[in-house]
Design a protein around this motif. Sequence first.
Motif, PDB file in Angstrom:
ATOM      1  N   ARG A  24      52.724  37.675  33.091  1.00 35.22           N
ATOM      2  CA  ARG A  24      51.668  38.227  32.241  1.00 35.22           C
ATOM      3  C   ARG A  24      51.286  37.266  31.116  1.00 35.22           C
ATOM      4  O   ARG A  24      50.107  37.001  30.887  1.00 35.22           O
ATOM      5  N   THR A  25      52.275  36.739  30.414  1.00 37.88           N
ATOM      6  CA  THR A  25      51.987  35.836  29.295  1.00 37.88           C
ATOM      7  C   THR A  25      51.318  34.552  29.789  1.00 37.88           C
ATOM      8  O   THR A  25      50.353  34.059  29.180  1.00 37.88           O
ATOM      9  N   PHE A  26      51.819  34.026  30.907  1.00 37.51           N
ATOM     10  CA  PHE A  26      51.236  32.796  31.460  1.00 37.51           C
ATOM     11  C   PHE A  26      49.773  33.015  31.837  1.00 37.51           C
ATOM     12  O   PHE A  26      48.904  32.191  31.517  1.00 37.51           O
ATOM     13  N   LEU A  27      49.473  34.120  32.536  1.00 36.01           N
ATOM     14  CA  LEU A  27      48.101  34.390  32.955  1.00 36.01           C
ATOM     15  C   LEU A  27      47.193  34.640  31.756  1.00 36.01           C
ATOM     16  O   LEU A  27      46.024  34.232  31.755  1.00 36.01           O
ATOM     17  N   PHE A  28      47.717  35.322  30.730  1.00 36.30           N
ATOM     18  CA  PHE A  28      46.946  35.523  29.503  1.00 36.30           C
ATOM     19  C   PHE A  28      46.545  34.176  28.901  1.00 36.30           C
ATOM     20  O   PHE A  28      45.368  33.951  28.580  1.00 36.30           O
ATOM     21  N   MET A  29      47.507  33.269  28.761  1.00 29.61           N
ATOM     22  CA  MET A  29      47.237  31.968  28.168  1.00 29.61           C
ATOM     23  C   MET A  29      46.337  31.127  29.073  1.00 29.61           C
ATOM     24  O   MET A  29      45.450  30.417  28.595  1.00 29.61           O
ATOM     25  N   PHE A  30      46.539  31.223  30.385  1.00 27.11           N
ATOM     26  CA  PHE A  30      45.748  30.425  31.331  1.00 27.11           C
ATOM     27  C   PHE A  30      44.269  30.798  31.253  1.00 27.11           C
ATOM     28  O   PHE A  30      43.400  29.932  31.107  1.00 27.11           O
ATOM     29  N   PHE A  31      43.972  32.099  31.353  1.00 31.65           N
ATOM     30  CA  PHE A  31      42.562  32.508  31.348  1.00 31.65           C
ATOM     31  C   PHE A  31      41.950  32.370  29.961  1.00 31.65           C
ATOM     32  O   PHE A  31      40.737  32.126  29.853  1.00 31.65           O
ATOM     33  N   LEU A  32      42.741  32.493  28.902  1.00 29.79           N
ATOM     34  CA  LEU A  32      42.230  32.213  27.563  1.00 29.79           C
ATOM     35  C   LEU A  32      41.848  30.741  27.443  1.00 29.79           C
ATOM     36  O   LEU A  32      40.782  30.399  26.898  1.00 29.79           O
ATOM     37  N   PHE A  33      42.695  29.869  27.979  1.00 30.32           N
ATOM     38  CA  PHE A  33      42.429  28.431  27.971  1.00 30.32           C
ATOM     39  C   PHE A  33      41.167  28.118  28.786  1.00 30.32           C
ATOM     40  O   PHE A  33      40.310  27.338  28.350  1.00 30.32           O
ATOM     41  N   VAL A  34      41.057  28.735  29.968  1.00 27.65           N
ATOM     42  CA  VAL A  34      39.875  28.533  30.817  1.00 27.65           C
ATOM     43  C   VAL A  34      38.617  29.001  30.096  1.00 27.65           C
ATOM     44  O   VAL A  34      37.575  28.320  30.119  1.00 27.65           O
ATOM     45  N   ASP A  71      26.220  30.090  32.542  1.00 29.39           N
ATOM     46  CA  ASP A  71      27.674  30.012  32.712  1.00 29.39           C
ATOM     47  C   ASP A  71      28.407  30.576  31.498  1.00 29.39           C
ATOM     48  O   ASP A  71      29.415  31.284  31.636  1.00 29.39           O
ATOM     49  N   MET A  72      27.919  30.267  30.307  1.00 31.28           N
ATOM     50  CA  MET A  72      28.533  30.811  29.102  1.00 31.28           C
ATOM     51  C   MET A  72      28.402  32.336  29.070  1.00 31.28           C
ATOM     52  O   MET A  72      29.326  33.048  28.653  1.00 31.28           O
ATOM     53  N   GLY A  73      27.251  32.842  29.527  1.00 31.62           N
ATOM     54  CA  GLY A  73      27.035  34.282  29.536  1.00 31.62           C
ATOM     55  C   GLY A  73      27.933  35.002  30.531  1.00 31.62           C
ATOM     56  O   GLY A  73      28.582  35.999  30.196  1.00 31.62           O
ATOM     57  N   ILE A  74      28.000  34.504  31.776  1.00 32.57           N
ATOM     58  CA  ILE A  74      28.843  35.140  32.792  1.00 32.57           C
ATOM     59  C   ILE A  74      30.302  35.130  32.367  1.00 32.57           C
ATOM     60  O   ILE A  74      31.021  36.128  32.492  1.00 32.57           O
ATOM     61  N   SER A  75      30.754  33.997  31.856  1.00 36.38           N
ATOM     62  CA  SER A  75      32.139  33.898  31.410  1.00 36.38           C
ATOM     63  C   SER A  75      32.428  34.883  30.285  1.00 36.38           C
ATOM     64  O   SER A  75      33.478  35.540  30.266  1.00 36.38           O
ATOM     65  N   SER A  76      31.514  35.032  29.345  1.00 35.16           N
ATOM     66  CA  SER A  76      31.722  35.936  28.206  1.00 35.16           C
ATOM     67  C   SER A  76      31.690  37.399  28.623  1.00 35.16           C
ATOM     68  O   SER A  76      32.335  38.252  27.991  1.00 35.16           O
ATOM     69  N   ILE A  77      30.950  37.726  29.657  1.00 34.95           N
ATOM     70  CA  ILE A  77      30.872  39.106  30.140  1.00 34.95           C
ATOM     71  C   ILE A  77      32.159  39.522  30.846  1.00 34.95           C
ATOM     72  O   ILE A  77      32.623  40.657  30.712  1.00 34.95           O
ATOM     73  N   ILE A  78      32.774  38.593  31.591  1.00 41.99           N
ATOM     74  CA  ILE A  78      33.878  38.949  32.483  1.00 41.99           C
ATOM     75  C   ILE A  78      35.251  38.558  31.939  1.00 41.99           C
ATOM     76  O   ILE A  78      36.182  39.370  31.910  1.00 41.99           O
ATOM     77  N   VAL A  79      35.409  37.305  31.500  1.00 45.10           N
ATOM     78  CA  VAL A  79      36.746  36.771  31.235  1.00 45.10           C
ATOM     79  C   VAL A  79      37.457  37.442  30.064  1.00 45.10           C
ATOM     80  O   VAL A  79      38.658  37.740  30.172  1.00 45.10           O
ATOM     81  N   PRO A  80      36.805  37.719  28.904  1.00 44.59           N
ATOM     82  CA  PRO A  80      37.546  38.405  27.834  1.00 44.59           C
ATOM     83  C   PRO A  80      38.127  39.745  28.270  1.00 44.59           C
ATOM     84  O   PRO A  80      39.248  40.103  27.881  1.00 44.59           O
ATOM     85  N   ARG A  81      37.381  40.493  29.088  1.00 40.08           N
ATOM     86  CA  ARG A  81      37.903  41.769  29.587  1.00 40.08           C
ATOM     87  C   ARG A  81      39.078  41.532  30.536  1.00 40.08           C
ATOM     88  O   ARG A  81      40.043  42.308  30.564  1.00 40.08           O
ATOM     89  N   LEU A  82      38.988  40.465  31.334  1.00 38.06           N
ATOM     90  CA  LEU A  82      40.101  40.106  32.212  1.00 38.06           C
ATOM     91  C   LEU A  82      41.338  39.761  31.406  1.00 38.06           C
ATOM     92  O   LEU A  82      42.462  40.175  31.744  1.00 38.06           O
ATOM     93  N   ILE A  83      41.169  39.025  30.331  1.00 37.40           N
ATOM     94  CA  ILE A  83      42.301  38.634  29.484  1.00 37.40           C
ATOM     95  C   ILE A  83      42.974  39.869  28.877  1.00 37.40           C
ATOM     96  O   ILE A  83      44.206  39.925  28.763  1.00 37.40           O
ATOM     97  N   MET A  84      42.174  40.871  28.504  1.00 36.09           N
ATOM     98  CA  MET A  84      42.740  42.096  27.914  1.00 36.09           C
ATOM     99  C   MET A  84      43.692  42.805  28.868  1.00 36.09           C
ATOM    100  O   MET A  84      44.631  43.490  28.429  1.00 36.09           O
ATOM    101  N   ASN A  85      43.470  42.645  30.174  1.00 38.62           N
ATOM    102  CA  ASN A  85      44.338  43.308  31.147  1.00 38.62           C
ATOM    103  C   ASN A  85      45.736  42.718  31.190  1.00 38.62           C
ATOM    104  O   ASN A  85      46.637  43.312  31.798  1.00 38.62           O
ATOM    105  N   PHE A  86      45.927  41.549  30.579  1.00 38.51           N
ATOM    106  CA  PHE A  86      47.260  40.942  30.539  1.00 38.51           C
ATOM    107  C   PHE A  86      47.992  41.273  29.242  1.00 38.51           C
ATOM    108  O   PHE A  86      49.023  40.680  28.948  1.00 38.51           O
ATOM    109  N   THR A  87      47.440  42.190  28.454  1.00 38.26           N
ATOM    110  CA  THR A  87      48.123  42.666  27.251  1.00 38.26           C
ATOM    111  C   THR A  87      48.709  44.051  27.520  1.00 38.26           C
ATOM    112  O   THR A  87      48.371  44.706  28.519  1.00 38.26           O
ATOM    113  N   VAL A  88      49.569  44.516  26.655  1.00 37.94           N
ATOM    114  CA  VAL A  88      50.265  45.781  26.850  1.00 37.94           C
ATOM    115  C   VAL A  88      49.327  46.946  26.538  1.00 37.94           C
ATOM    116  O   VAL A  88      48.534  46.893  25.601  1.00 37.94           O
ATOM    117  N   GLY A  89      49.440  48.013  27.351  1.00 32.66           N
ATOM    118  CA  GLY A  89      48.661  49.218  27.105  1.00 32.66           C
ATOM    119  C   GLY A  89      47.438  49.330  27.998  1.00 32.66           C
ATOM    120  O   GLY A  89      46.970  48.343  28.580  1.00 32.66           O
TER     121      GLY A  89
END
Length: 307
Positions: A24-34, A71-89
């Motif tokens: 979970r932590t690795f994927l959170f950091m990976f997609f945040l970095f991406v 590309d900036m728009g698509i990434s902003s629509i999808i990736v932050p929500r994806l990153i949230m799924n790697f946090t608790v709750g």
Amino acid sequence: MERVNSTLLTEFILTGIPHPLRLRTFLFMFFLFVYILTQLGNLLILITVWVDPQLHARPMYIFLGVLSIIDMGISSIIVPRLIMNFTVGIKPIPFGGCAAQLYFYHFLGSTQCFLYTLMAYDRYLAICQPLRYPVLMNAKLSTMLVAGAWLAGSIHGTIQVILTFRLPYCGPNQVNYFFCDIPAVLRLACADTAVNEMVTFVDIGVVVASCFSLILLSYVQIIRAILRIQTADGRRRAFSTCGAHVTVVTVYYVPCAFIYLRPETNSPLDGAAALFPTAITPFLNPLIYTLRNQDVKLALKRLIRGP
């Protein structure tokens, strides 16, 4: 869970990408970095095209700047929500937020399809009709073509969101996906989705097939023109101007065809394929265009050196 017809849903829960808890932590950091690199890379391309007088006057790089915005728009629509799924709750997404995410993804995604087609047409004119290119593809025409791509993409996104969310959703509310997309959301509808699935298949199929066919037709003519060039250096330079575009088109279209243009399934590979147009391709585009495009590399050097 049974469907309760009297209560309509007000929120959805996105399950995200299946993953072991230890990652979970690795994927959170990976997609945040991406995500950060995607925004910075595309912003750098956009600034370079905007400030460099040798680039922003050429239609090819106007299209490239618009691609960076998408590309900036698509990434902003999808990736932050994806990153949230790697946090608790559990972090539900409101019904309206799910509809907005679906709309903007299909709006920007279809606009990107149209833009790739315009970029292929631009390369066709530049290589196959170089003497007439300044007349056939000027700044005014390229601006009108880009505006048409935005308009067509908006219409496509509107059709998809209206068709999807006109249906009643009364439970369960768990979307087995990492964002609100048509196939995953339709599985939760409390009504027959056959018409939606058919219209979605036809609509997206027409967009993808027509754009890809026009791109393929353009490159058939381009390859024929390049093969007629007498010198090896001339052929190499002509191929190099098209190599980046061919690469990003392949990375974008193959996953999209896999997700939308096949019989309905609930395969774990759908999520992996969807990562390409939503996270991987926006991240790779700046790298592909800077590493394979000599004009962009020279413009970046001029930007870094300053006046």
